[in-house]
Design an enzyme around this catalytic site. Structure first.
Site, PDB file in Angstrom:
ATOM      1  N   ARG A 179      -7.592 -17.913  46.506  1.00 55.23           N
ATOM      2  CA  ARG A 179      -6.354 -17.407  45.913  1.00 55.23           C
ATOM      3  C   ARG A 179      -6.690 -16.307  44.920  1.00 55.23           C
ATOM      4  O   ARG A 179      -7.537 -16.506  44.034  1.00 55.23           O
ATOM      5  CB  ARG A 179      -5.612 -18.516  45.180  1.00 55.23           C
ATOM      6  CG  ARG A 179      -5.294 -19.628  46.164  1.00 55.23           C
ATOM      7  CD  ARG A 179      -4.187 -20.504  45.727  1.00 55.23           C
ATOM      8  NE  ARG A 179      -4.074 -21.576  46.715  1.00 55.23           N
ATOM      9  CZ  ARG A 179      -3.359 -22.657  46.565  1.00 55.23           C
ATOM     10  NH1 ARG A 179      -2.661 -22.827  45.465  1.00 55.23           N
ATOM     11  NH2 ARG A 179      -3.305 -23.562  47.520  1.00 55.23           N
TER      12      ARG A 179
ATOM     13  N   ARG B 179      -9.108 -23.615  34.320  1.00 54.12           N
ATOM     14  CA  ARG B 179      -8.741 -24.488  35.449  1.00 54.12           C
ATOM     15  C   ARG B 179      -8.588 -23.735  36.759  1.00 54.12           C
ATOM     16  O   ARG B 179      -8.286 -24.335  37.777  1.00 54.12           O
ATOM     17  CB  ARG B 179      -7.429 -25.209  35.128  1.00 54.12           C
ATOM     18  CG  ARG B 179      -7.581 -26.076  33.909  1.00 54.12           C
ATOM     19  CD  ARG B 179      -6.316 -26.767  33.511  1.00 54.12           C
ATOM     20  NE  ARG B 179      -6.604 -27.561  32.321  1.00 54.12           N
ATOM     21  CZ  ARG B 179      -5.897 -28.587  31.898  1.00 54.12           C
ATOM     22  NH1 ARG B 179      -4.835 -28.959  32.563  1.00 54.12           N
ATOM     23  NH2 ARG B 179      -6.236 -29.248  30.822  1.00 54.12           N
ATOM     24  N   HIS B 180      -8.746 -22.433  36.716  1.00 51.36           N
ATOM     25  CA  HIS B 180      -8.517 -21.639  37.931  1.00 51.36           C
ATOM     26  C   HIS B 180      -9.783 -20.973  38.459  1.00 51.36           C
ATOM     27  O   HIS B 180     -10.549 -20.403  37.719  1.00 51.36           O
ATOM     28  CB  HIS B 180      -7.464 -20.558  37.665  1.00 51.36           C
ATOM     29  CG  HIS B 180      -6.082 -21.103  37.581  1.00 51.36           C
ATOM     30  ND1 HIS B 180      -5.541 -21.553  36.414  1.00 51.36           N
ATOM     31  CD2 HIS B 180      -5.144 -21.311  38.544  1.00 51.36           C
ATOM     32  CE1 HIS B 180      -4.313 -22.006  36.643  1.00 51.36           C
ATOM     33  NE2 HIS B 180      -4.051 -21.886  37.928  1.00 51.36           N
TER      34      HIS B 180
ATOM     35  N   ARG C 210     -11.265 -29.600  40.434  1.00 54.13           N
ATOM     36  CA  ARG C 210     -10.493 -30.119  39.297  1.00 54.13           C
ATOM     37  C   ARG C 210     -10.634 -31.625  39.179  1.00 54.13           C
ATOM     38  O   ARG C 210     -10.659 -32.160  38.075  1.00 54.13           O
ATOM     39  CB  ARG C 210      -9.013 -29.770  39.460  1.00 54.13           C
ATOM     40  CG  ARG C 210      -8.738 -28.323  39.164  1.00 54.13           C
ATOM     41  CD  ARG C 210      -7.251 -28.132  39.024  1.00 54.13           C
ATOM     42  NE  ARG C 210      -6.905 -26.734  38.992  1.00 54.13           N
ATOM     43  CZ  ARG C 210      -5.648 -26.303  38.965  1.00 54.13           C
ATOM     44  NH1 ARG C 210      -4.651 -27.169  39.000  1.00 54.13           N
ATOM     45  NH2 ARG C 210      -5.390 -25.021  38.924  1.00 54.13           N
TER      46      ARG C 210
HETATM   47  P1  AMO Z   1      -1.277 -26.393  45.621  1.00 56.32           P
HETATM   48  O1  AMO Z   1      -1.032 -24.932  45.641  1.00 56.32           O
HETATM   49  O2  AMO Z   1      -0.606 -27.160  44.518  1.00 56.32           O
HETATM   50  O3  AMO Z   1      -0.802 -27.068  46.980  1.00 56.32           O
HETATM   51  O4  AMO Z   1      -2.813 -26.669  45.557  1.00 56.32           O
HETATM   52  C1  AMO Z   1      -3.307 -27.975  45.690  1.00 56.32           C
HETATM   53  C2  AMO Z   1      -4.395 -28.263  44.658  1.00 56.32           C
HETATM   54  O5  AMO Z   1      -5.492 -27.368  44.875  1.00 56.32           O
HETATM   55  C3  AMO Z   1      -6.086 -27.048  43.628  1.00 56.32           C
HETATM   56  N1  AMO Z   1      -6.024 -25.604  43.400  1.00 56.32           N
HETATM   57  C4  AMO Z   1      -6.894 -24.926  42.624  1.00 56.32           C
HETATM   58  N2  AMO Z   1      -7.964 -25.306  41.936  1.00 56.32           N
HETATM   59  C5  AMO Z   1      -8.637 -24.377  41.249  1.00 56.32           C
HETATM   60  N3  AMO Z   1      -8.308 -23.073  41.226  1.00 56.32           N
HETATM   61  C6  AMO Z   1      -7.224 -22.637  41.903  1.00 56.32           C
HETATM   62  N4  AMO Z   1      -6.909 -21.351  41.883  1.00 56.32           N
HETATM   63  C7  AMO Z   1      -6.462 -23.576  42.659  1.00 56.32           C
HETATM   64  N5  AMO Z   1      -5.365 -23.497  43.440  1.00 56.32           N
HETATM   65  C8  AMO Z   1      -5.120 -24.731  43.873  1.00 56.32           C
HETATM   66  C9  AMO Z   1      -5.301 -27.775  42.551  1.00 56.32           C
HETATM   67  C10 AMO Z   1      -3.977 -28.020  43.217  1.00 56.32           C
HETATM   68  O6  AMO Z   1      -3.286 -29.126  42.692  1.00 56.32           O
HETATM   69  N6  AMO Z   1      -0.748 -26.728  50.585  1.00 56.32           N
HETATM   70  C11 AMO Z   1      -0.485 -27.418  49.332  1.00 56.32           C
HETATM   71  C12 AMO Z   1      -0.937 -28.854  49.359  1.00 56.32           C
HETATM   72  C13 AMO Z   1      -0.149 -29.754  50.312  1.00 56.32           C
HETATM   73  O7  AMO Z   1       1.073 -29.881  50.131  1.00 56.32           O
HETATM   74  O8  AMO Z   1      -0.780 -30.344  51.202  1.00 56.32           O
HETATM   75  C14 AMO Z   1      -1.189 -26.666  48.240  1.00 56.32           C
HETATM   76  O9  AMO Z   1      -2.051 -25.864  48.443  1.00 56.32           O
HETATM   77  O10 AMO Z   1      -5.965 -28.980  42.236  1.00 56.32           O
END
Ligand code: AMO
Length: 434
Positions: free
Chosen positions: A211, A219-220, A408
């Site tokens: 992403r 956290r990202h 996370r």
């Molecule tokens: P969502 O966008 O909430 O849901 O992402 C799910 C989980 O993935 C982790 N996450 C990340 N961790 C670190 N850095 C990031 N940039 C990042 N983006 C996401 C988080 C988050 O809660 N497709 C849906 C899931 C589903 O419904 O099955 C989804 O992607 O812990």
């Protein structure tokens, strides 16, 4: 002679051969103490002038810290040596010499900052407590795998190059795919849903996802890792939540079983969560936030400040892990199913650990027309998602799933503040190497 791990050597061992990194060296003139580290532990090699020949003495004197060495010798008990035993060498060979100066101190006696540590990650990871994080991560994955396999989920590997985003918004990484533009997947979402149309019924994947996050927060990551699952023939999101909480419990149990030493090394007292986990609705979470003086407009995300206050209250009641369910449609991606009782809400949940959001999931829309409408409402173009929508034309069972951030999960249960610590070679807006 066969190589022994340092941890397998005790005072009653006879002759041994160890290979590893020269972690420390103390030269007291007629006696020299060398500490050799391998992946499991350390051992002292004691070099006495009057016990070894000149060649050996010279090699030991000249060897630089962190060089890779091979030592053979006899073992003696010594209360003063780490682990109560030491090697008196009969041969000492330098397999790979380390240059001077070292880019950082892998003993951590002079602690480098995070940027320097990540720049020299191979050396940073030589430290036992750093490696412990990855041994714990490994145990967490094993726990998830074991639970899901035992419950009829098949491990799959979905494409990581695709033609469209999945989560809405502009946070995708474009790549050049011959003459076309393509993207790195933001999540396994669309493909794990396609596998429901394919009749697989229960699938899971432990997968990277990308992403183009603008947020520079602890956290990202731009490349994160997710435990993703999807299952068919569900009644509602509660079926998914049950698998979610059992997966998390299995991960914690596996860590405690397979990595208890590493937990000790990191001084973490990890508690196995009691099921069922606490369930809070989005509306209840907003009320709680308000009681704590944090006003959140209905339909908005719960900001981190409010989340900290909510989670503190829940923690006091003994809930570290908890769900927030029934989120407003405005806050959730297009594929989540609106609540049949009130379409302002969705059949969704987040799983949190204290103030960390770990996972999102829910029941999906399986009706083609509704799905198209939701895609359009979110400003996306259904014609760009033909491959996905086609799967809803010819028999798609009711289904749902979750995506849980593994990085996370590890950070939060270990109390690590920055998620980068839990990734071998983290990718962030400012870091693309090593
Ligand atoms: P969502 O966008 O909430 O849901 O992402 C799910 C989980 O993935 C982790 N996450 C990340 N961790 C670190 N850095 C990031 N940039 C990042 N983006 C996401 C988080 C988050 O809660 N497709 C849906 C899931 C589903 O419904 O099955 C989804 O992607 O812990």
């Amino acid at each position: 002679m066969e190589r022994a791990y340092t941890t397998d050597i005790n005072g009653s061992s006879d002759k041994v051969k160890v290979q590893g990194w020269l972690r420390e060296k103390r030269d007291l003139g007629s006696i020299m103490f060398l500490i050799i580290a391998d992946r499991k532990g350390e051992i002292q090699v004691t070099v006495k002038d009057d016990e070894v020949d000149e060649d050996l003495l010279e090699s030991a004197e000249n060897v630089t810290r962190e060089s890779v060495v091979s030592v053979e010798g006899s073992v003696q008990e010594n209360d003063q040596a780490p682990g109560g035993r030491e090697i008196h060498p009969e041969s000492f060979e330098v397999l790979s010499e380390a240059k001077k100066p070292l880019p950082m101190d892998p003993r951590g006696k002079q602690e480098a900052n995070l940027a320097t540590r990540l720049d020299n990650r191979f050396m940073d990871l030589r430290k036992k407590d750093r490696r412990a994080i990855f041994e714990i991560r490994d145990a967490a994955c094993s726990g998830a795998r074991q639970y899901l396999e035992e419950n009829g989920f098949m491990e799959v590997h979905t494409p990581k190059i695709t033609v469209s985003g999945t989560e809405g918004g502009a946070e995708v990484f474009p790549i050049i795919y011959y003459e076309k533009e393509a993207f790195l997947v933001q999540s396994a979402q669309l493909y794990k849903q396609l596998m429901q149309a394919a009749g697989a019924e229960r699938v899971y994947e432990i997968t990277p996802q990308w992403r183009a996050e603008k947020s520079r927060t602890p956290r990202h990551l731009t490349e994160s890792f997710s435990v993703d699952m999807e299952m068919s023939f569900i009644e509602d999101q509660e079926d998914v939540m049950e698998v979610q909480e059992r997966t998390v419990k299995a991960m914690v149990e596996s860590i405690k079983e397979r990595a208890s030493e590493q937990l000790e090394e990191l001084d973490v007292d990890l508690k196995v969560p009691e099921l069922p986990l606490k369930r809070l609705t989005y509306d209840e979470a907003l009320e709680m936030a308000e009681e704590e003086g944090e006003e959140i407009q209905w339909g908005e995300d719960i900001n981190i400040k409010a989340m900290r206050k909510i989670s503190k209250r829940l923690e006091e009641q003994g809930h570290d892990f908890y769900f927030i369910k029934r989120w407003p449609a405005s806050e959730k991606a297009f594929y989540y199913r609106p609540d049949p009782e009130d379409s302002k809400y969705t059949q969704t949940f987040d799983l949190n650990y204290r103030s960390w959001e770990l996972s999102s999931g829910g029941q999906r829309i399986h009706d083609l027309e509704l799905l198209k409408e939701r895609i359009e409402n979110q400003g996306m173009d259904p014609s760009e998602m033909k491959f996905y929508l086609d799967a809803f034309r010819y028999g798609m069972p009711p289904h749902g799933g979750f995506g849980m951030g593994l990085d996370r999960f590890v950070a939060s249960v270990l109390g690590i503040e920055n998620v980068k610590e839990t990734v071998l070679f983290p990718r962030t807006p400012d870091r693309l190497e090593p």
